[in-house]
Each structure stands twice: as structure tokens, then as C-alpha cells.
Design a protein around this motif. Sequence first.
Motif, PDB file in Angstrom:
ATOM      1  N   LEU A  17       0.349  -5.159   0.824  1.00  0.00           N
ATOM      2  CA  LEU A  17       1.237  -5.760   1.750  1.00  0.00           C
ATOM      3  C   LEU A  17       2.606  -6.306   1.250  1.00  0.00           C
ATOM      4  O   LEU A  17       3.421  -6.581   2.326  1.00  0.00           O
ATOM      5  CB  LEU A  17       0.441  -7.182   2.291  1.00  0.00           C
ATOM      6  CG  LEU A  17      -1.002  -7.031   2.966  1.00  0.00           C
ATOM      7  CD1 LEU A  17      -1.685  -8.190   3.115  1.00  0.00           C
ATOM      8  CD2 LEU A  17      -0.564  -6.420   4.472  1.00  0.00           C
ATOM      9  N   THR A  18       2.984  -6.456   0.101  1.00  0.00           N
ATOM     10  CA  THR A  18       4.200  -6.646  -0.367  1.00  0.00           C
ATOM     11  C   THR A  18       4.135  -6.212  -1.874  1.00  0.00           C
ATOM     12  O   THR A  18       3.255  -5.749  -2.568  1.00  0.00           O
ATOM     13  CB  THR A  18       4.193  -8.422  -0.472  1.00  0.00           C
ATOM     14  OG1 THR A  18       5.335  -8.710  -1.122  1.00  0.00           O
ATOM     15  CG2 THR A  18       3.147  -8.968  -1.585  1.00  0.00           C
ATOM     16  N   ASP A  19       5.375  -6.004  -2.192  1.00  0.00           N
ATOM     17  CA  ASP A  19       5.997  -5.462  -3.494  1.00  0.00           C
ATOM     18  C   ASP A  19       6.482  -6.784  -4.432  1.00  0.00           C
ATOM     19  O   ASP A  19       6.962  -6.330  -5.524  1.00  0.00           O
ATOM     20  CB  ASP A  19       6.740  -4.229  -3.348  1.00  0.00           C
ATOM     21  CG  ASP A  19       8.087  -4.736  -2.818  1.00  0.00           C
ATOM     22  OD1 ASP A  19       7.957  -5.881  -2.282  1.00  0.00           O
ATOM     23  OD2 ASP A  19       8.845  -3.624  -2.670  1.00  0.00           O
ATOM     24  N   LYS A  20       6.310  -7.951  -3.961  1.00  0.00           N
ATOM     25  CA  LYS A  20       7.092  -9.177  -4.624  1.00  0.00           C
ATOM     26  C   LYS A  20       5.754  -9.598  -5.308  1.00  0.00           C
ATOM     27  O   LYS A  20       4.996 -10.218  -4.914  1.00  0.00           O
ATOM     28  CB  LYS A  20       7.660 -10.147  -3.878  1.00  0.00           C
ATOM     29  CG  LYS A  20       8.703  -9.423  -3.034  1.00  0.00           C
ATOM     30  CD  LYS A  20       9.392 -10.458  -2.305  1.00  0.00           C
ATOM     31  CE  LYS A  20      10.590  -9.854  -1.374  1.00  0.00           C
ATOM     32  NZ  LYS A  20      11.012 -11.025  -0.437  1.00  0.00           N
ATOM     33  N   HIS A  23       4.245 -13.449  -4.652  1.00  0.00           N
ATOM     34  CA  HIS A  23       3.556 -13.345  -3.575  1.00  0.00           C
ATOM     35  C   HIS A  23       1.919 -12.889  -3.859  1.00  0.00           C
ATOM     36  O   HIS A  23       1.175 -13.265  -2.844  1.00  0.00           O
ATOM     37  CB  HIS A  23       4.022 -12.586  -2.418  1.00  0.00           C
ATOM     38  CG  HIS A  23       5.354 -13.214  -1.951  1.00  0.00           C
ATOM     39  ND1 HIS A  23       6.068 -12.302  -1.124  1.00  0.00           N
ATOM     40  CD2 HIS A  23       5.952 -14.384  -2.037  1.00  0.00           C
ATOM     41  CE1 HIS A  23       7.279 -13.035  -0.949  1.00  0.00           C
ATOM     42  NE2 HIS A  23       7.015 -14.082  -1.447  1.00  0.00           N
ATOM     43  N   GLN A  24       1.581 -12.200  -4.869  1.00  0.00           N
ATOM     44  CA  GLN A  24       0.462 -11.710  -4.998  1.00  0.00           C
ATOM     45  C   GLN A  24      -0.727 -12.902  -5.131  1.00  0.00           C
ATOM     46  O   GLN A  24      -1.821 -12.742  -4.535  1.00  0.00           O
ATOM     47  CB  GLN A  24       0.422 -10.901  -6.641  1.00  0.00           C
ATOM     48  CG  GLN A  24       1.435  -9.705  -6.437  1.00  0.00           C
ATOM     49  CD  GLN A  24       1.039  -8.723  -5.467  1.00  0.00           C
ATOM     50  OE1 GLN A  24      -0.020  -8.562  -4.953  1.00  0.00           O
ATOM     51  NE2 GLN A  24       1.962  -7.935  -5.015  1.00  0.00           N
ATOM     52  N   LEU A  27      -1.550 -14.470  -1.735  1.00  0.00           N
ATOM     53  CA  LEU A  27      -2.091 -13.745  -0.847  1.00  0.00           C
ATOM     54  C   LEU A  27      -3.508 -13.707  -1.194  1.00  0.00           C
ATOM     55  O   LEU A  27      -4.400 -13.433  -0.410  1.00  0.00           O
ATOM     56  CB  LEU A  27      -1.410 -12.448  -0.784  1.00  0.00           C
ATOM     57  CG  LEU A  27       0.120 -12.404  -0.172  1.00  0.00           C
ATOM     58  CD1 LEU A  27       0.821 -11.091   0.113  1.00  0.00           C
ATOM     59  CD2 LEU A  27      -0.087 -12.763   1.631  1.00  0.00           C
ATOM     60  N   ASN A 173       1.644   3.576   2.707  1.00  0.00           N
ATOM     61  CA  ASN A 173       2.394   2.553   2.810  1.00  0.00           C
ATOM     62  C   ASN A 173       1.242   1.789   3.739  1.00  0.00           C
ATOM     63  O   ASN A 173       1.450   1.558   4.957  1.00  0.00           O
ATOM     64  CB  ASN A 173       3.461   3.172   3.673  1.00  0.00           C
ATOM     65  CG  ASN A 173       4.355   1.937   4.127  1.00  0.00           C
ATOM     66  OD1 ASN A 173       4.450   0.859   3.354  1.00  0.00           O
ATOM     67  ND2 ASN A 173       5.154   1.787   5.095  1.00  0.00           N
ATOM     68  N   TYR A 175      -2.743  -1.014   2.941  1.00  0.00           N
ATOM     69  CA  TYR A 175      -3.161  -1.945   2.018  1.00  0.00           C
ATOM     70  C   TYR A 175      -4.546  -1.418   1.903  1.00  0.00           C
ATOM     71  O   TYR A 175      -5.470  -1.956   1.164  1.00  0.00           O
ATOM     72  CB  TYR A 175      -3.294  -3.257   2.389  1.00  0.00           C
ATOM     73  CG  TYR A 175      -4.019  -3.505   3.733  1.00  0.00           C
ATOM     74  CD1 TYR A 175      -5.200  -3.916   3.826  1.00  0.00           C
ATOM     75  CD2 TYR A 175      -2.953  -3.961   4.736  1.00  0.00           C
ATOM     76  CE1 TYR A 175      -5.715  -4.166   5.059  1.00  0.00           C
ATOM     77  CE2 TYR A 175      -3.280  -4.263   6.047  1.00  0.00           C
ATOM     78  CZ  TYR A 175      -4.511  -4.425   6.243  1.00  0.00           C
ATOM     79  OH  TYR A 175      -5.282  -4.660   7.487  1.00  0.00           O
ATOM     80  N   ASP A 259       5.350  -0.564   8.689  1.00  0.00           N
ATOM     81  CA  ASP A 259       5.331  -1.973   7.934  1.00  0.00           C
ATOM     82  C   ASP A 259       4.926  -2.982   8.747  1.00  0.00           C
ATOM     83  O   ASP A 259       4.123  -3.801   8.764  1.00  0.00           O
ATOM     84  CB  ASP A 259       6.811  -2.015   7.456  1.00  0.00           C
ATOM     85  CG  ASP A 259       7.193  -1.450   6.216  1.00  0.00           C
ATOM     86  OD1 ASP A 259       6.170  -0.917   5.538  1.00  0.00           O
ATOM     87  OD2 ASP A 259       8.403  -1.195   5.917  1.00  0.00           O
ATOM     88  N   LYS A 262       1.178  -2.702   9.639  1.00  0.00           N
ATOM     89  CA  LYS A 262       0.236  -3.465   8.478  1.00  0.00           C
ATOM     90  C   LYS A 262       0.156  -4.904   8.868  1.00  0.00           C
ATOM     91  O   LYS A 262      -1.119  -5.462   8.596  1.00  0.00           O
ATOM     92  CB  LYS A 262       1.077  -3.435   7.184  1.00  0.00           C
ATOM     93  CG  LYS A 262       1.031  -2.072   6.562  1.00  0.00           C
ATOM     94  CD  LYS A 262       1.526  -2.373   4.801  1.00  0.00           C
ATOM     95  CE  LYS A 262       2.976  -2.305   4.874  1.00  0.00           C
ATOM     96  NZ  LYS A 262       3.315  -2.272   3.287  1.00  0.00           N
ATOM     97  N   VAL A 263       0.967  -5.567   9.417  1.00  0.00           N
ATOM     98  CA  VAL A 263       0.577  -7.065  10.217  1.00  0.00           C
ATOM     99  C   VAL A 263      -0.341  -7.033  10.958  1.00  0.00           C
ATOM    100  O   VAL A 263      -1.277  -7.876  11.024  1.00  0.00           O
ATOM    101  CB  VAL A 263       2.009  -7.650  10.509  1.00  0.00           C
ATOM    102  CG1 VAL A 263       1.710  -9.115  10.838  1.00  0.00           C
ATOM    103  CG2 VAL A 263       3.046  -7.687   9.455  1.00  0.00           C
TER     104      VAL A 263
END
Length: 300
Positions: A17-20, A23-24, A27, A173, A175, A259, A262-263
Motif C-alpha cells: 500500500l505504501t513505500d514509506k 507508515h508501515q 498501517l 503493484n 498488496y 494505485d 488499491k484503495v
Amino acid sequence: MAEENHSTVTEFILAGLTDKPEHQLPLFLLFLGVYVFTVVGNVGMITLIGLSSRLHTTMYYLLSSLSFIDLCQPTVITPKMLVNFMMEKNTISYPECMTQLYFFIVFAIAKCHMLSVMAYDPYLQVPLLYNVIMSNQVCSWMVVGVYSMGLIRATVNTTCMLRVLFCKDDIINHYFCDLFPLLELSCSSTFINEVIGLSSSATISPSYIFIIASILHICSTEGRYKAFSTCSSHVSAVALFFGSLAFMYLQPSSVGSMDQGKVSSVFYTIIVPMLNPLIYCLRNKDVKVALSKLLGNKSL
């Protein structure tokens, strides 16, 4: 020789969901809480229907089957996703990916058809022949048909996916191993896969059109109101599920739309299974009465 090289895929990388990194953990905690709530809510609904004689009707038998699907569908996805939140490289092996895809399709297709079957039950409460039409035997065959459709379609979809050649990239691309994100990595024709993947909506939508048209043909205003009010909880669940599903699968294919998809996928794979017990419980008088009686008896 080139085809042989394409068939040597051993694992994929899930973009998530994110590459930051920051935020892991939030989440992870969020989706862990959602998954726990989903398990408790759907197991609770199944248990309540099983223990309360008031709810031993075809309508609630179908609802308990829906709760079972809502329990299984996120279980196919969420545990792996939670593990990936804690890993630096989110890999999934080719066999594991195909297995996840298979069971995801089983429960996704089963849920589509279960929602369609459930739409007939409240509609049939209006005619006088309801008890004859919706017998326990008919209801059981409906449920068997629902799971059979899930197994058949999942087998067809996964078999077709096994024939796809992957040569563009190994990064999915998404999850989890979903149909269209996997097809984005293909260098072979995916027309058949896409047609099969989109065929479910074409077979289910006419059911709802037929039911709504039949209700509108009921002569009395009171009868129409009773039919629609009986269906209100179900319509809410259907709108949430099919709305988010359509946003993912019926939009133009591009990186940006994937992207955004995914939401919407989070809604129909994780959030909606959590909300369904609340929707049917809070908007259903019989369920609320049965729950209060069960809690009242246990408190004595």
C-alpha cells in the motif's frame, strides 16, 4: 528459448500500500485491528444465528454463509499483508501467489453470487408462496451452487493465469496477488483472462434488475414499501461491495488507476467484510432482539 526464459518466474515482489517506512507500523496496527474486528464480528454472527432459534430461517442461514465468506476472504489476504508490513522486501513465491489468487477468486465469486442469492430471499417474503418456494432444501442447493460457482470460476481463472508468460517485471503493484495487477506484468495475450475476470458482473447484475422490476410491479404501495424496507440492509451491503469492486475492475488500466484501485480493493477485501455484521445487525430487528436475549441469558 525466449518462452522458456519467461516461464522461470519463481517469485514476485508485492509493492504493498505504501513505500514509506514510517507508515508501515501504523498501517500494521490499523489492519490488525480491522482483521481482529472482522473475525470477532463474523464468528459472532455465525454463532448468534446458530444459537438463536428465532434466527433459524432461510434468510439467516444465507446470512451465516455470507459471514463465513466474509471471514475467509480477508484471511486469504490480511495475514500475508501484515507480515509484509514488517518486512523490508515483500516477496511472495510463484506457487504461493497462484494459491492466494485461487482462494481469493473462490471467495470473491462466491460472495458475488451469495449477495445475489440473498436478494431473492427478502423479495420472496412478499408473495404468499414464500414458504413453499424457499424451503430448506432449496436454500441448501442455493448455497451449494454459490460455492460451486466460486470453485469453478477460480479454477478457470487460475488455470488461464498459469498459462500467462511474465516478462515485463516481477513487481506486482498491489498488496496481494490480484488478477489484473498480475496481468499487467504479462507479455503474452491476456484477452481471455480479462473476459473471464469481468464476466461475473454481467451474470449478476441482471438478477438485481429483475428483482427491482418485480418489486415495482407489486400493486400496493404498502407491499412495495415492505419489500424495499426488507431489502435495505442487503442493499447497503451490495452497494459497498459492488461499488468498490467496480471502481477497481471497471476503470481504464494505467499505473495511476491501479494505485487508486488499491484503495478501493481495501474496501471490498478488508473493510466490507468487517462492516457486514454491523450492517445486518444494526439494521435488523430480529438480530438485535436475538442478541439482546443471548446477552441477557448469559448475564443471569
